[in-house]
Design a protein around this motif. Structure first.
Motif, PDB file in Angstrom:
ATOM      1  N   CYS A  22       0.917  -1.159   0.124  1.00  0.00           N
ATOM      2  CA  CYS A  22       0.011  -0.121  -0.065  1.00  0.00           C
ATOM      3  C   CYS A  22       0.665   1.316   0.053  1.00  0.00           C
ATOM      4  CB  CYS A  22      -0.878   0.152   1.281  1.00  0.00           C
ATOM      5  SG  CYS A  22      -1.907   1.403   1.225  1.00  0.00           S
ATOM      6  N   SER A  24      -0.211   4.185   0.616  1.00  0.00           N
ATOM      7  CA  SER A  24      -0.457   5.158   2.022  1.00  0.00           C
ATOM      8  C   SER A  24       0.114   4.630   3.308  1.00  0.00           C
ATOM      9  CB  SER A  24      -2.290   5.130   1.954  1.00  0.00           C
ATOM     10  OG  SER A  24      -2.342   5.799   2.918  1.00  0.00           O
ATOM     11  N   CYS A  25      -0.151   3.454   3.728  1.00  0.00           N
ATOM     12  CA  CYS A  25       0.427   2.898   5.073  1.00  0.00           C
ATOM     13  C   CYS A  25       1.222   2.075   4.766  1.00  0.00           C
ATOM     14  CB  CYS A  25      -0.871   2.223   5.701  1.00  0.00           C
ATOM     15  SG  CYS A  25      -1.590   0.766   4.761  1.00  0.00           S
ATOM     16  N   CYS A  74      -7.388   2.470   1.320  1.00  0.00           N
ATOM     17  CA  CYS A  74      -6.982   3.334   0.296  1.00  0.00           C
ATOM     18  C   CYS A  74      -7.096   2.526  -0.881  1.00  0.00           C
ATOM     19  CB  CYS A  74      -5.358   3.712   0.593  1.00  0.00           C
ATOM     20  SG  CYS A  74      -4.643   4.554  -0.599  1.00  0.00           S
TER      21      CYS A  74
END
Length: 122
Positions: A22, A24-25, A74
């Motif tokens: 991911c 995002s994270c 996300c």
């Protein structure tokens, strides 16, 4: 199932949950797959199928295969089905790029060989 890319690029997403990294994270795991009607045509087809309480329109593109991160939710991307002519076009462009790269590598190799022979000669 494909392995998670280390460079942060997702790549081509399949029609089943795919192992992703991911952006995002930074979690590594399987994506969550949702079938969603996004375009107006997809929504109209879904409405017709819903109103008739069956699926008379069995069009394969009646929904998108959207991937989301299973940890943070996300949006990652979607599976895109290319038509036969677009696949052929991309393959021909890819082949042209490969030929161009091979030509550049040949020219580079030839110039380095010439430089070596010039340097070795007194």
């Amino acid at each position: 199932m494909s392995s998670a890319p280390s460079s942060g690029k997702i790549g081509h997403l399949q029609r089943e949950p795919t192992e992703i990294n991911c952006p995002s994270c930074n979690a590594v795991g399987l994506s969550t797959l949702r079938l969603e009607a996004v375009t107006c045509i997809q929504k109209i087809v879904g409405l017709i199928n819903c109103c008739l309480c069956c699926t008379p329109i069995k069009w394969e593109g009646r929904h998108d295969y959207n991937h989301y991160c299973s940890k943070c939710g996300c949006y990652i991307g979607r599976n895109i089905q290319l038509s036969w002519y677009k696949r052929k076009l991309f393959k021909s462009r890819h082949a042209a790029l490969d030929e161009d790269m091979q030509w550049r590598n040949y020219q580079r190799q030839k110039s380095t060989e010439q430089n070596k022979t010039e340097q070795s000669e007194p």
